[in-house]
Design an enzyme around this catalytic site. Structure first.
Site: not given
Length: 327
Positions: A69, A73, A79, A83, A101, A170, A200, A247, A250, A255
């Site tokens: 993640r 981010h 880019g 940062s 964040n 998002p 996720h 999830d 698992t 997966d």
């Protein structure tokens, strides 16, 4: 045989010299990422990073998701330039404080510790932006997910942009159209968006991000919602930071169960379930739920493409000595 004589005009000579100078001094000419960037300057860098990430994930399995993640981010704001790692002491516009964040993005200390080890090997050579890219790949592999060839040669930004983070990342409540648009603005298509969101399959989210869904959502399995309500009350008193895995089946394995969960309305966040809600991404979710290999391949390809979003190369940027601070 007759010899061939070539005459180079003065104009061509001048043009050749100018182009040669541009290649040397302008970062956008001839600068590109390559998998062998540190082969001569720091040949043991990748091995050192991998060992450090293996240790970090062994100590806390949730860290695999956090490191993937972090790279995401970072790349979506200015880019892939590290940062995201600049803390509030380094810049008043620290991206860490963006509402997407703050309080939830983590793993900074792991990247800082990796940087310390790499600096011991070859001071001032390996960028924090490249470390983020490599740690994301290694975290995926350690969690049982796909591997990919990480392209290297990024340099680090000296600035961060909280405003841009809050507009370009998002939200857990983003609609499908909003998500498609956000990813499209970064050069990523709809399939790549679904594949990347499939990360996720790992990690957890805070109650504050899924509370509204489990009490007022319509596309949610009733038993799934009731079980989550035990740890996330409607009133929200003192439990907003309580965690639930994306999830339940698992939670620490990379997966395709994430997509299987969406088919039965067990997506944790509104932005998860929206991927399977009668819209343009339904067929992709179904495909990935049936074909884990296809998901892995598409995820790896999308991570490589994401890692190439507006990198600083050549003489742009710097190599930060400490990832959280400017030199």
């Amino acid at each position: 045989m007759n010899s061939l004589n070539f005459t180079i005009s003065p104009l061509w000579s001048i043009t050749f010299v100018v182009l040669s100078i541009l290649l040397l001094v302008h970062p956008s000419y001839g600068s590109s990422l390559t998998s062998s960037f540190y082969e001569k300057t720091c040949p043991n860098a990748l091995k050192t990073i991998q060992q450090a990430i293996q240790k970090a994930v062994s100590n806390e399995s949730r860290m695999a998701a956090s490191l993937i993640r972090l790279h995401f981010h970072d790349c979506f704001v200015q880019g892939c330039d590290a940062s995201i790692l600049l803390d509030a002491q380094a810049t008043s516009t620290s991206e860490r404080n963006a509402f997407q964040n703050i309080g939830s993005l983590r793993g900074y200390e792991v990247v800082d510790s990796v940087k310390v080890e790499v600096e011991k090997l070859c001071p001032g050579i390996v960028s924090c932006a490249d470390i983020l890219a490599v740690t994301a790949r290694d975290a995926s592999v350690i969690a049982g997910g796909p591997s990919w060839t990480v392209m290297l040669g990024r340099r680090d930004s000296t600035t961060a942009n909280r405003t841009l983070a809050e507009s370009d990342l998002p939200l857990s409540t983003s609609t499908l159209d909003e998500q498609i648009s956000i990813f499209s603005n970064k050069g990523l298509n709809t399939r790549e968006m679904v594949a990347l969101t499939g990360s996720h399959t790992l990690g957890q989210a805070q109650c504050s991000h899924y509370r509204e869904r489990i009490y007022n959502g319509t596309q949610i399995d009733a038993t799934f919602a009731q079980n989550l309500q035990k740890n996330c009350t409607r009133s929200g008193q003192n439990d907003s930071s309580n965690l639930a895995p994306f999830d339940l089946v698992t939670p620490n394995s990379f997966d395709n169960n994430y997509f299987k969960n969406l088919l039965v309305k067990k997506g944790l966040l509104p932005s998860d379930q929206i991927l399977f809600s009668g819209g343009a991404t339904d067929n992709i979710v179904v495909e990935y739920s049936k074909d884990a290999s296809k998901f892995n391949t598409d995820f790896a390809d999308a991570m490589v493409k994401m890692g190439n979003i507006s990198p600083l190369t050549g003489s742009e940027g710097v190599i930060r000595k400490i990832c959280s601070k400017n030199n």
